[in-house]
Design an enzyme around this catalytic site. Structure first.
Site, PDB file in Angstrom:
ATOM      1  N   ILE A 269       0.855  -1.193   0.000  1.00 43.74           N
ATOM      2  CA  ILE A 269       0.000   0.000   0.000  1.00 43.74           C
ATOM      3  C   ILE A 269       0.885   1.236   0.000  1.00 43.74           C
ATOM      4  O   ILE A 269       1.767   1.377   0.861  1.00 43.74           O
ATOM      5  CB  ILE A 269      -0.907   0.017   1.249  1.00 43.74           C
ATOM      6  CG1 ILE A 269      -1.746  -1.256   1.304  1.00 43.74           C
ATOM      7  CG2 ILE A 269      -1.797   1.253   1.251  1.00 43.74           C
ATOM      8  CD1 ILE A 269      -2.371  -1.506   2.647  1.00 43.74           C
ATOM      9  N   CYS A 270       0.676   2.102  -0.940  1.00 40.20           N
ATOM     10  CA  CYS A 270       1.432   3.351  -1.005  1.00 40.20           C
ATOM     11  C   CYS A 270       0.677   4.428  -0.242  1.00 40.20           C
ATOM     12  O   CYS A 270      -0.362   4.916  -0.697  1.00 40.20           O
ATOM     13  CB  CYS A 270       1.644   3.780  -2.462  1.00 40.20           C
ATOM     14  SG  CYS A 270       2.882   2.801  -3.318  1.00 40.20           S
TER      15      CYS A 270
END
Length: 775
Positions: free
Chosen positions: A582-583
């Site tokens: 997840i960015c």
């Protein structure tokens, strides 16, 4: 039908003014709960049962039951629903009383000034350590109580009752003097924004008879009290009068630095002087009618101040601000302890502008507008606010008792835990007395709410945070190895307390559409389920995350992994990789606002994902795409996301995470046969639709891939972590879900996408019906 008539006046039936007939509708057996449109009626009915009455109160026998105190001097209460005009009349009457106040001896007027009242009150509590209702007469130099009953010619006012606070004392001589102290404290500790009169700010020469700043009154002892002792205690004391007004700059600087201390002192002092029938030594002031005090509370800024402190209080704040919150709780307990004032806690609050609050109405010359002239906004009752805080407190107390790895209350010796128990006890007392929250009362709304949304909201609030056995969390948990390694090392000091504070606060802070489950003995193991927001290509979809808080939490952010990837093939967003990464800047995986140990929270991460990642135009989350609008590609991207939502965020949960319904035996009369004597042949299930390309940005050419579902053994029971949430989601929203996906099907951008959507929607609909959900 049962009738409860509650009388006032002399307590005799038929002689009271405006008696109210509380007619209670009950069932055929003559028993059952009463329901009232007004929360105070519900409270009044409940306390009219002998078991719920405070000590000393009872239901008297007679032609009509009414509530009376054991002391015959006190009349029975008339628990009628007062109108707004009743409270306004009480304040207008008290304004006249203060305007007519005079020195008992020389009859010189006592000037109670709006511009200086608050400053004088604050200074008396901070500098002298004494708060009292006496004024120094500039003419005869004597001390007169504002009530006009007590006078002392000496340098010592006569004060018979003294209550000791943390760093101050409150003293009064009579009930009128006590009422004035109540009024002074309820006006708050912030000076009025508008001067009462320009003339009062004109400088004038001080006469020789006026006391100087050094003139200090003290308390006249009663009976056995040593006079010199009291004079010594008041050696730095001051009283009400023009000499008390300090310079503006001094007041401003002090107020800016000591707001919290002044607030705590005000709430503590109010708990001493407000009427309460449960006090150890009650007087007529405690046990008689106090509509004037109720009217003052309703327009007091202290009520809104208490609401703000409780509404924004977190579990972590309770650890650091126990003294302040305990003072607020003492104030609320005292207010709850009287039949009149308790209504201000239970009923919805009216948000008066500052120019129409208590100080300006009584002393500032502000006109009391009627309800037709002023349509005031309302807010949740204080009971509703504290009830929401109690939910987090209960969960923290319960969790702290189960966690054995660390003493979560060692830092403050259990003071914060005692404060949380006090919050819960106050809520329990109010609920036992029949009080209901604004939500339970169905507070005023602008429009009729959607029944599905209303049911979903209520269920979410009750089930958004749950604990499950640790082994259920660890089964298939992405960070299971990290969790095992963490048990071998020593956590950072205070880590478990801070973790519990953040996790338990989610029970009241989580927005709709986010569910969290954590381990019973390991609150550092969490699973998260986010429902796709309305109006986005993720609408109604269920998206799962695994979260683990390391041993150095909150110094470092939690670890988070996205699990709804279709087995590593579905890219739902540029910020959500197919491998689960997840960015997000808060996680340290992207540029931007970093994790701040003293400020950032788990809630912040979850809300960021819900609002910033699951948005209506996820195409522009791709770096560089946000600089130039490309509506065509953005719409095409959404169509692909919608198809994946149907397959992986809706159908998947029904096929792989819920128990399959038991198959009934085939009916021989209706089953198709090949020939006489042959066995029936079941119709084979429709093949699973093929998913789209791995990359949703590949709009021109999309290759079919492997079947969607990798079905394992037949499920005999629902998923232990999310089964209840999944069933409730489809139980409440199967109709809207099918309506949404049918609309998506009509918006397909190509024949290929349309065929994929058609197959996916049909499979979804079939499974919904197979599981018994209504569409």
């Amino acid at each position: 039908m049962s009738n409860y008539q509650l009388y006032g006046g002399d307590g005799l039936p038929g002689t009271a003014t405006n008696p109210i007939d509380l007619t209670v509708a009950q069932d055929g057996a003559g028993s059952g709960p009463a329901h009232f449109a007004d929360p105070w009626h519900s409270y009044a009915h409940s306390i009219s049962n002998a078991a719920n009455l405070p000590a000393g109160w009872a239901i008297t026998n007679g032609p009509q039951d009414h509530i009376a105190h054991e002391n015959s001097l006190f009349p029975a209460f008339d628990l009628r629903a007062l109108e707004e005009s009743d409270y306004d009349n009480e304040l207008a009457e008290y304004r006249k009383r203060l305007q007519s106040a005079r020195c008992v001896r020389c009859k010189a007027p006592i000037k109670v000034d709006a511009a200086t009242l608050i400053q004088n009150t604050v200074k008396m509590m901070k500098q002298s350590g004494y708060l009292h209702p006496c004024f120094r007469c500039s003419k005869c130099r004597g001390w007169s109580c504002v009530g006009g009953d007590t006078y002392s010619r000496d340098n010592v006012p006569l004060l018979a009752r003294v209550e000791s606070g943390k760093n101050f004392k409150v003293a009064w001589c009579c009930d009128d003097g006590r009422l004035f102290i109540v009024f002074s404290l309820l006006c708050g500790f912030e000076p009025p924004s508008v001067p009462a009169s320009p003339a009062k700010h004109k400088p004038k020469a001080r006469s020789k008879s006026e006391p100087s700043l050094g003139a200090t009154p003290s308390i006249q002892p009663t009976s056995s009290t040593n006079r010199q002792t009291w004079q010594s205690l008041l050696s730095k004391g001051t009283g009400y009068g023009p000499a008390m007004l300090p310079s503006k700059s001094t007041c401003t600087a002090t107020r800016r630095n000591d707001d919290a201390n002044e607030s705590e002192a005000h709430f503590q002092a109010l708990s001493f002087v407000l009427p309460c029938v449960t006090k150890a030594a009650t007087t007529v002031f405690d046990s008689g009618r106090q509509i004037a005090v109720e009217a003052m509370i309703l327009r007091s800024p202290m009520l809104e101040h208490a609401s703000e402190l409780l509404r924004y209080a977190t579990i972590e704040e309770i650890h650091t601000r126990c003294g302040h919150l305990n003072a607020v709780l003492g104030f609320l307990e005292t207010v709850t302890g009287h039949f009149d004032t308790a209504k201000s806690i239970i009923r919805e609050r009216t948000l008066f502008p500052r120019t129409e609050q208590l100080l300006q109405i009584v002393l500032g010359g502000a006109r009391i507008r009627n309800s037709a002239e002023a349509r005031q906004e309302t807010a949740q009752s204080l009971f509703t606010v504290i009830d929401q805080l109690a939910v987090s407190c209960r969960k923290f107390v319960e969790a702290s008792q189960r966690v054995e790895s660390e003493n979560v209350n060692a830092a403050d010796g259990g003071t914060s835990l005692a404060t949380m128990n006090r919050i819960c006890a106050l809520v329990d007392l109010l609920k036992a007395s029949g009080a209901r929250t604004s939500t339970e009362m169905g507070g005023a709304t602008q429009s009729q709410p959607d029944p599905i949304a209303q049911a979903s909201s209520a269920w979410h609030r009750a089930n958004c945070l749950r604990e499950v056995p640790d082994h259920d969390i660890l089964e298939g948990f992405y960070f299971a190895r990290d969790a095992a390694e963490a048990e071998k090392s020593k956590p950072a000091p205070g880590r478990m307390r801070k973790l519990l504070a953040q996790v338990t606060s989610l029970s009241t802070d989580l927005p709709e559409g986010i569910f969290v489950r954590h381990g019973e003995g390991r609150p550092d193991l969490l699973k998260v389920l986010i429902v796709g927001p309305a109006g986005t290509p993720y609408e109604h979809g269920l998206f799962e995350f695994d979260m683990f808080c390391c041993n150095d939490f909150p110094t470092s952010p939690p670890k988070l992994r996205f699990r709804t990837t279709g087995g590593g093939i579905a890219a739902f967003n540029p910020n959500l990789y197919v491998n689960g990464k997840i960015c997000l800047s808060l996680l340290g995986t992207w540029d931007g606002q970093p994790w701040e140990p003293e400020r950032s929270t788990i809630l912040q991460i979850l809300v960021s994902i819900q609002s910033m990642i699951f948005n209506d135009t996820p195409f522009y989350n791709e770096p560089g795409y946000e600089v130039r609008a490309d509506n065509g590609r953005s719409e095409a991207y959404n169509r692909n996301i919608e198809a994946m939502t149907v397959q992986y965020a809706l159908s998947y949960w029904l096929h792989d995470r819920l128990a399959n319904p038991k198959k009934s035996k085939p009916n021989p009369s209706s089953s198709p046969r090949l020939s006489s004597g042959s066995s029936s042949i079941p119709v084979p299930p429709a093949p699973a639709p093929l998913p789209m390309s791995l990359d949703p940005t590949n709009f021109e050419f999309m290759l079919p891939m492997a079947p969607i579902y990798k079905r394992g053994p037949r499920r005999d029971k629902d998923d232990v972590v999310w089964g209840e949430v999944i069933r409730k989601h489809f139980e409440l929203r199967s109709g809207p879900i099918m309506q949404t996906v049918r609309e998506w099907e009509q918006k397909a951008i190509s024949q290929h996408t349309a065929s994929i959507m058609l197959g996916a929607v049909n499979v979804l609909e079939k499974k919904i019906k197979q599981l018994g959900f209504q569409t």
